[in-house]
Design a protein around this motif. Structure first.
Motif, PDB file in Angstrom:
ATOM      1  N   LEU A 224       0.829  -1.210   0.000  1.00 27.26           N
ATOM      2  CA  LEU A 224       0.000   0.000   0.000  1.00 27.26           C
ATOM      3  C   LEU A 224       0.861   1.257   0.000  1.00 27.26           C
ATOM      4  CD1 LEU A 224      -2.837   1.399   0.492  1.00 27.26           C
ATOM      5  CD2 LEU A 224      -2.203   1.352   2.901  1.00 27.26           C
ATOM      6  N   LEU A 225       2.019   1.195   0.634  1.00 20.44           N
ATOM      7  CA  LEU A 225       2.823   2.398   0.808  1.00 20.44           C
ATOM      8  C   LEU A 225       3.326   2.954  -0.513  1.00 20.44           C
ATOM      9  CD1 LEU A 225       4.801   1.389   3.991  1.00 20.44           C
ATOM     10  CD2 LEU A 225       2.658   2.666   3.796  1.00 20.44           C
ATOM     11  N   GLY A 226       3.522   2.128  -1.502  1.00 19.33           N
ATOM     12  CA  GLY A 226       3.976   2.612  -2.802  1.00 19.33           C
ATOM     13  C   GLY A 226       2.829   2.891  -3.754  1.00 19.33           C
ATOM     14  N   ALA A 227       1.597   2.581  -3.354  1.00 21.54           N
ATOM     15  CA  ALA A 227       0.441   2.708  -4.242  1.00 21.54           C
ATOM     16  C   ALA A 227      -0.214   4.065  -4.065  1.00 21.54           C
ATOM     17  CB  ALA A 227      -0.564   1.598  -3.941  1.00 21.54           C
ATOM     18  N   ARG A 228       0.170   5.017  -4.885  1.00 26.69           N
ATOM     19  CA  ARG A 228      -0.484   6.326  -4.830  1.00 26.69           C
ATOM     20  C   ARG A 228      -0.494   6.928  -6.231  1.00 26.69           C
ATOM     21  NH1 ARG A 228       4.565   8.063  -1.757  1.00 26.69           N
ATOM     22  NH2 ARG A 228       3.534   6.872  -0.194  1.00 26.69           N
ATOM     23  N   PRO A 229      -1.604   7.524  -6.594  1.00 28.27           N
ATOM     24  CA  PRO A 229      -1.663   8.196  -7.895  1.00 28.27           C
ATOM     25  C   PRO A 229      -0.682   9.366  -7.934  1.00 28.27           C
ATOM     26  CG  PRO A 229      -3.867   7.896  -6.966  1.00 28.27           C
ATOM     27  CD  PRO A 229      -2.877   7.529  -5.892  1.00 28.27           C
ATOM     28  N   ALA A 230      -0.232   9.711  -9.109  1.00 32.73           N
ATOM     29  CA  ALA A 230       0.699  10.827  -9.275  1.00 32.73           C
ATOM     30  C   ALA A 230       0.094  12.093  -8.680  1.00 32.73           C
ATOM     31  CB  ALA A 230       1.005  11.035 -10.753  1.00 32.73           C
ATOM     32  N   GLY A 231       0.910  12.840  -7.967  1.00 33.38           N
ATOM     33  CA  GLY A 231       0.477  14.096  -7.393  1.00 33.38           C
ATOM     34  C   GLY A 231      -0.048  14.002  -5.974  1.00 33.38           C
TER      35      GLY A 231
ATOM     36  N   PRO B 246      -6.567   2.557   2.978  1.00 36.27           N
ATOM     37  CA  PRO B 246      -6.478   1.126   3.248  1.00 36.27           C
ATOM     38  C   PRO B 246      -7.834   0.467   3.061  1.00 36.27           C
ATOM     39  CG  PRO B 246      -6.322   2.387   5.285  1.00 36.27           C
ATOM     40  CD  PRO B 246      -6.329   3.369   4.157  1.00 36.27           C
ATOM     41  N   THR B 247      -7.829  -0.736   2.510  1.00 39.92           N
ATOM     42  CA  THR B 247      -9.081  -1.450   2.265  1.00 39.92           C
ATOM     43  C   THR B 247      -9.239  -2.654   3.177  1.00 39.92           C
ATOM     44  OG1 THR B 247      -8.030  -2.750   0.520  1.00 39.92           O
ATOM     45  CG2 THR B 247      -9.187  -0.735  -0.150  1.00 39.92           C
ATOM     46  N   ASP B 248      -8.210  -3.000   3.947  1.00 37.93           N
ATOM     47  CA  ASP B 248      -8.337  -4.114   4.882  1.00 37.93           C
ATOM     48  C   ASP B 248      -7.390  -3.905   6.053  1.00 37.93           C
ATOM     49  OD1 ASP B 248      -5.723  -4.963   4.162  1.00 37.93           O
ATOM     50  OD2 ASP B 248      -6.479  -6.415   2.734  1.00 37.93           O
ATOM     51  N   GLN B 249      -7.460  -4.786   7.028  1.00 35.95           N
ATOM     52  CA  GLN B 249      -6.668  -4.634   8.247  1.00 35.95           C
ATOM     53  C   GLN B 249      -5.170  -4.713   7.978  1.00 35.95           C
ATOM     54  OE1 GLN B 249      -7.896  -7.744  10.870  1.00 35.95           O
ATOM     55  NE2 GLN B 249      -6.908  -9.359   9.703  1.00 35.95           N
TER      56      GLN B 249
ATOM     57  N   LEU C 103      -4.232  -1.278   6.676  1.00 38.31           N
ATOM     58  CA  LEU C 103      -4.346  -0.311   7.762  1.00 38.31           C
ATOM     59  C   LEU C 103      -3.163  -0.452   8.720  1.00 38.31           C
ATOM     60  CD1 LEU C 103      -5.841   1.936   9.196  1.00 38.31           C
ATOM     61  CD2 LEU C 103      -7.228   0.187  10.355  1.00 38.31           C
ATOM     62  N   ALA C 104      -2.752  -1.681   8.995  1.00 39.53           N
ATOM     63  CA  ALA C 104      -1.588  -1.907   9.860  1.00 39.53           C
ATOM     64  C   ALA C 104      -0.330  -1.326   9.224  1.00 39.53           C
ATOM     65  CB  ALA C 104      -1.413  -3.396  10.134  1.00 39.53           C
ATOM     66  N   ALA C 105      -0.168  -1.515   7.917  1.00 43.38           N
ATOM     67  CA  ALA C 105       1.005  -0.977   7.223  1.00 43.38           C
ATOM     68  C   ALA C 105       1.007   0.544   7.263  1.00 43.38           C
ATOM     69  CB  ALA C 105       1.029  -1.465   5.772  1.00 43.38           C
TER      70      ALA C 105
ATOM     71  N   ARG D  28      13.926   4.006   5.838  1.00 39.70           N
ATOM     72  CA  ARG D  28      13.907   3.718   4.399  1.00 39.70           C
ATOM     73  C   ARG D  28      12.850   4.561   3.701  1.00 39.70           C
ATOM     74  NH1 ARG D  28      14.155  -2.869   4.068  1.00 39.70           N
ATOM     75  NH2 ARG D  28      16.061  -3.112   5.314  1.00 39.70           N
ATOM     76  N   PRO D  29      13.198   5.206   2.596  1.00 39.79           N
ATOM     77  CA  PRO D  29      12.219   6.014   1.856  1.00 39.79           C
ATOM     78  C   PRO D  29      10.983   5.196   1.441  1.00 39.79           C
ATOM     79  CG  PRO D  29      14.420   6.501   1.083  1.00 39.79           C
ATOM     80  CD  PRO D  29      14.543   5.344   2.031  1.00 39.79           C
ATOM     81  N   ALA D  30      11.134   3.899   1.239  1.00 42.73           N
ATOM     82  CA  ALA D  30       9.988   3.053   0.838  1.00 42.73           C
ATOM     83  C   ALA D  30       8.925   2.998   1.919  1.00 42.73           C
ATOM     84  CB  ALA D  30      10.486   1.640   0.529  1.00 42.73           C
ATOM     85  N   TRP D  31       9.261   3.368   3.147  1.00 46.76           N
ATOM     86  CA  TRP D  31       8.288   3.356   4.236  1.00 46.76           C
ATOM     87  C   TRP D  31       7.433   4.611   4.261  1.00 46.76           C
ATOM     88  CZ3 TRP D  31      12.545   1.991   8.277  1.00 46.76           C
ATOM     89  CH2 TRP D  31      12.890   0.636   8.143  1.00 46.76           C
ATOM     90  N   ARG D  32       7.819   5.643   3.520  1.00 50.49           N
ATOM     91  CA  ARG D  32       7.091   6.919   3.587  1.00 50.49           C
ATOM     92  C   ARG D  32       5.692   6.732   3.021  1.00 50.49           C
ATOM     93  NH1 ARG D  32       8.413  11.810   4.775  1.00 50.49           N
ATOM     94  NH2 ARG D  32      10.638  11.437   4.709  1.00 50.49           N
ATOM     95  N   PRO D  33       4.676   7.095   3.842  1.00 49.92           N
ATOM     96  CA  PRO D  33       3.289   6.951   3.344  1.00 49.92           C
ATOM     97  C   PRO D  33       2.958   8.040   2.331  1.00 49.92           C
ATOM     98  CG  PRO D  33       3.298   7.819   5.580  1.00 49.92           C
ATOM     99  CD  PRO D  33       4.727   7.555   5.212  1.00 49.92           C
TER     100      PRO D  33
END
Length: 131
Positions: A87-94, A101-104, A107-109, A126-131
């Motif tokens: 989920l953390l890398g899943a964001r539309p541009a901008g 989050p769609t499940d527990q 949401l935990a992540a 780690r930059p990959a952790w940035r929400p």
């Protein structure tokens, strides 16, 4: 228990481990501050420049230790859910926030990632952790 093949196994344990290490550092610093001052709470008895005394009192060792305990319980609860860090890398541009989050597991992540944000300047973050 088998790991979900969709999860990135090198990231999952590290985010919660990173947070638990930072929480332990905060706890150690608060305990050292309480020991050095000779009291567990600084509520109202702190001498500091105008405006700073409230900030210092707000972050007294007793409060920080309670906050550390609460954060640790939250991290452990999220870890037990097996967070889905994809989920953390899943964001539309901008957008600077991930998709809702769609499940527990998501949401935990997201919860772990948000808890880690105050420590983003730490060399182990780690930059990959940035929400």
């Amino acid at each position: 228990m088998d790991a979900d093949p969709g999860l990135e196994p090198d990231l999952e344990p590290d985010l919660d481990g990173f947070l638990l290490a930072r929480i332990a550092e905060d706890q150690r610093l608060a305990a050292e501050a309480a020991q050095a001052s000779g009291r567990e709470s600084w509520d109202g008895g702190v001498t500091a420049p105008h405006g700073a005394a409230d900030h210092v009192a707000h972050h007294d060792p007793a409060r920080v230790l309670a906050e550390c305990a609460a954060k640790r319980r939250l991290v452990l609860a999220c870890r037990d859910v097996r967070p889905d860090l994809r989920l953390l890398g899943a964001r539309p541009a901008g957008l600077d926030i991930p998709l809702p989050p769609t499940d527990q597991h998501q949401l935990a992540a997201l919860t772990l990632a948000l808890l880690a944000l105050p420590y983003a300047a730490h060399p182990d973050y780690r930059p990959a952790w940035r929400p």
